[in-house]
Write a protein that holds these residues in place. Structure first.
Motif, PDB file in Angstrom:
ATOM      1  N   LEU A 221      52.859  41.732  57.691  1.00 45.27           N
ATOM      2  CA  LEU A 221      51.940  42.048  56.859  1.00 45.27           C
ATOM      3  C   LEU A 221      51.138  43.379  56.721  1.00 45.27           C
ATOM      4  O   LEU A 221      50.836  43.975  58.066  1.00 45.27           O
ATOM      5  CB  LEU A 221      50.754  41.042  56.742  1.00 45.27           C
ATOM      6  CG  LEU A 221      49.607  41.270  55.793  1.00 45.27           C
ATOM      7  CD1 LEU A 221      49.912  41.050  54.302  1.00 45.27           C
ATOM      8  CD2 LEU A 221      48.501  40.099  56.228  1.00 45.27           C
ATOM      9  N   GLN A 222      51.167  44.169  55.872  1.00 42.82           N
ATOM     10  CA  GLN A 222      50.633  45.594  55.865  1.00 42.82           C
ATOM     11  C   GLN A 222      49.629  45.792  54.804  1.00 42.82           C
ATOM     12  O   GLN A 222      49.894  45.225  53.562  1.00 42.82           O
ATOM     13  CB  GLN A 222      51.796  46.585  55.557  1.00 42.82           C
ATOM     14  CG  GLN A 222      52.725  46.840  56.889  1.00 42.82           C
ATOM     15  CD  GLN A 222      53.481  47.911  56.553  1.00 42.82           C
ATOM     16  OE1 GLN A 222      53.848  48.376  55.688  1.00 42.82           O
ATOM     17  NE2 GLN A 222      53.882  48.362  57.758  1.00 42.82           N
TER      18      GLN A 222
ATOM     19  N   LEU B  46      47.940  55.380  53.716  1.00 45.41           N
ATOM     20  CA  LEU B  46      48.336  55.194  55.060  1.00 45.41           C
ATOM     21  C   LEU B  46      48.636  53.654  55.236  1.00 45.41           C
ATOM     22  O   LEU B  46      47.953  52.972  55.089  1.00 45.41           O
ATOM     23  CB  LEU B  46      47.695  55.720  56.245  1.00 45.41           C
ATOM     24  CG  LEU B  46      47.617  57.209  56.336  1.00 45.41           C
ATOM     25  CD1 LEU B  46      46.571  57.640  57.569  1.00 45.41           C
ATOM     26  CD2 LEU B  46      48.672  57.794  56.670  1.00 45.41           C
ATOM     27  N   TRP B  47      49.838  53.229  55.576  1.00 49.04           N
ATOM     28  CA  TRP B  47      50.081  51.695  55.607  1.00 49.04           C
ATOM     29  C   TRP B  47      49.822  51.416  57.209  1.00 49.04           C
ATOM     30  O   TRP B  47      50.389  52.114  58.063  1.00 49.04           O
ATOM     31  CB  TRP B  47      51.345  51.204  55.184  1.00 49.04           C
ATOM     32  CG  TRP B  47      51.677  51.315  53.611  1.00 49.04           C
ATOM     33  CD1 TRP B  47      51.819  52.502  53.013  1.00 49.04           C
ATOM     34  CD2 TRP B  47      50.965  50.407  52.797  1.00 49.04           C
ATOM     35  NE1 TRP B  47      51.962  52.164  51.719  1.00 49.04           N
ATOM     36  CE2 TRP B  47      51.171  50.875  51.471  1.00 49.04           C
ATOM     37  CE3 TRP B  47      50.821  49.160  52.882  1.00 49.04           C
ATOM     38  CZ2 TRP B  47      51.084  50.175  50.242  1.00 49.04           C
ATOM     39  CZ3 TRP B  47      50.290  48.468  51.879  1.00 49.04           C
ATOM     40  CH2 TRP B  47      50.540  49.045  50.456  1.00 49.04           C
ATOM     41  N   PHE B  48      49.091  50.282  57.433  1.00 49.03           N
ATOM     42  CA  PHE B  48      49.006  49.749  59.038  1.00 49.03           C
ATOM     43  C   PHE B  48      49.246  48.290  58.953  1.00 49.03           C
ATOM     44  O   PHE B  48      49.123  47.545  58.110  1.00 49.03           O
ATOM     45  CB  PHE B  48      47.505  50.152  59.252  1.00 49.03           C
ATOM     46  CG  PHE B  48      46.529  49.442  58.626  1.00 49.03           C
ATOM     47  CD1 PHE B  48      46.162  48.172  59.059  1.00 49.03           C
ATOM     48  CD2 PHE B  48      45.961  50.001  57.332  1.00 49.03           C
ATOM     49  CE1 PHE B  48      44.958  47.535  58.583  1.00 49.03           C
ATOM     50  CE2 PHE B  48      45.009  49.482  56.925  1.00 49.03           C
ATOM     51  CZ  PHE B  48      44.290  47.994  57.425  1.00 49.03           C
ATOM     52  N   ASP B  49      49.966  48.076  60.123  1.00 50.82           N
ATOM     53  CA  ASP B  49      50.227  46.640  60.114  1.00 50.82           C
ATOM     54  C   ASP B  49      48.994  45.787  60.549  1.00 50.82           C
ATOM     55  O   ASP B  49      48.259  46.037  61.170  1.00 50.82           O
ATOM     56  CB  ASP B  49      51.256  46.261  61.398  1.00 50.82           C
ATOM     57  CG  ASP B  49      52.721  46.999  61.203  1.00 50.82           C
ATOM     58  OD1 ASP B  49      52.955  47.319  60.017  1.00 50.82           O
ATOM     59  OD2 ASP B  49      53.317  47.016  62.042  1.00 50.82           O
TER      60      ASP B  49
ATOM     61  N   SER C  49      48.556  44.566  49.260  1.00 48.81           N
ATOM     62  CA  SER C  49      49.235  44.335  50.675  1.00 48.81           C
ATOM     63  C   SER C  49      50.664  44.411  50.187  1.00 48.81           C
ATOM     64  O   SER C  49      51.015  44.246  49.002  1.00 48.81           O
ATOM     65  CB  SER C  49      49.102  42.786  51.189  1.00 48.81           C
ATOM     66  OG  SER C  49      47.616  42.571  51.493  1.00 48.81           O
ATOM     67  N   ARG C  50      51.417  44.564  51.297  1.00 49.52           N
ATOM     68  CA  ARG C  50      53.109  44.553  51.175  1.00 49.52           C
ATOM     69  C   ARG C  50      53.492  43.839  52.411  1.00 49.52           C
ATOM     70  O   ARG C  50      52.928  43.747  53.466  1.00 49.52           O
ATOM     71  CB  ARG C  50      53.594  45.975  50.905  1.00 49.52           C
ATOM     72  CG  ARG C  50      53.646  46.824  52.105  1.00 49.52           C
ATOM     73  CD  ARG C  50      54.138  48.032  51.782  1.00 49.52           C
ATOM     74  NE  ARG C  50      54.092  48.758  53.114  1.00 49.52           N
ATOM     75  CZ  ARG C  50      54.667  50.215  53.059  1.00 49.52           C
ATOM     76  NH1 ARG C  50      54.924  50.901  51.977  1.00 49.52           N
ATOM     77  NH2 ARG C  50      54.637  50.937  54.102  1.00 49.52           N
TER      78      ARG C  50
ATOM     79  N   GLU D 269      56.434  43.915  47.660  1.00 45.52           N
ATOM     80  CA  GLU D 269      55.120  44.557  47.068  1.00 45.52           C
ATOM     81  C   GLU D 269      54.287  43.273  46.495  1.00 45.52           C
ATOM     82  O   GLU D 269      55.173  42.650  45.461  1.00 45.52           O
ATOM     83  CB  GLU D 269      55.274  45.632  46.138  1.00 45.52           C
ATOM     84  CG  GLU D 269      55.919  46.894  46.640  1.00 45.52           C
ATOM     85  CD  GLU D 269      55.077  47.656  47.653  1.00 45.52           C
ATOM     86  OE1 GLU D 269      53.943  47.376  47.166  1.00 45.52           O
ATOM     87  OE2 GLU D 269      55.630  48.419  48.337  1.00 45.52           O
ATOM     88  N   VAL D 270      53.337  43.012  46.937  1.00 45.61           N
ATOM     89  CA  VAL D 270      52.653  41.790  46.224  1.00 45.61           C
ATOM     90  C   VAL D 270      52.091  42.133  44.986  1.00 45.61           C
ATOM     91  O   VAL D 270      51.694  43.192  44.670  1.00 45.61           O
ATOM     92  CB  VAL D 270      51.531  41.350  47.127  1.00 45.61           C
ATOM     93  CG1 VAL D 270      50.632  40.131  46.636  1.00 45.61           C
ATOM     94  CG2 VAL D 270      51.821  41.005  48.444  1.00 45.61           C
TER      95      VAL D 270
END
Length: 113
Positions: free
Chosen positions: A12-13, A28-31, A74-75, A89-90
């Motif tokens: 989940l990001q 910026l995507w983060f876990d 989220s993605r 992609e949600v």
């Protein structure tokens, strides 16, 4: 709940926006969580022409245990199974069941050709 159904693993990001020194925004995507047990099933797919380019798009339904940190922005990254390596992609608000034990999440996965 049938634990054998949740055989796929997802990451989940969520994203955060920062400003570069030039003033431009950067996403910026983060876990948030890794190795989340889930069930992924394809619902539908379609091909269309946009701006002279062919685009393929698939709708995938994901079931997982309830998590309050999943939202519409989220993605999900698939770690195994038939969607391994794909980014989902949600597309809407995740829907919990009546007992708040599971989430149903509709996702889109598209590839430009």
């Amino acid at each position: 709940m049938e634990p054998g159904r949740f055989r796929h693993r997802l990451t989940l990001q969520n994203f955060t926006t920062t400003k570069l020194p030039s003033g431009q925004p950067q996403v910026l995507w983060f876990d948030v969580a890794t190795k989340i047990p889930a069930e992924c099933k394809a619902v539908s797919s379609r091909e269309l022409m946009t701006s002279g380019a062919e685009k393929a798009e698939a709708t995938i339904r994901v079931w997982m245990r309830y998590r309050p940190d999943v939202n519409a922005s989220s993605r999900l990254l698939c770690e195994n199974g038939p969607y391994k390596g794909m980014t989902l992609e949600v597309t809407g608000i995740p829907l919990p069941d009546a007992k708040m034990t599971r989430l149903e999440i509709l996702c889109k996965q598209g590839v430009k050709q």
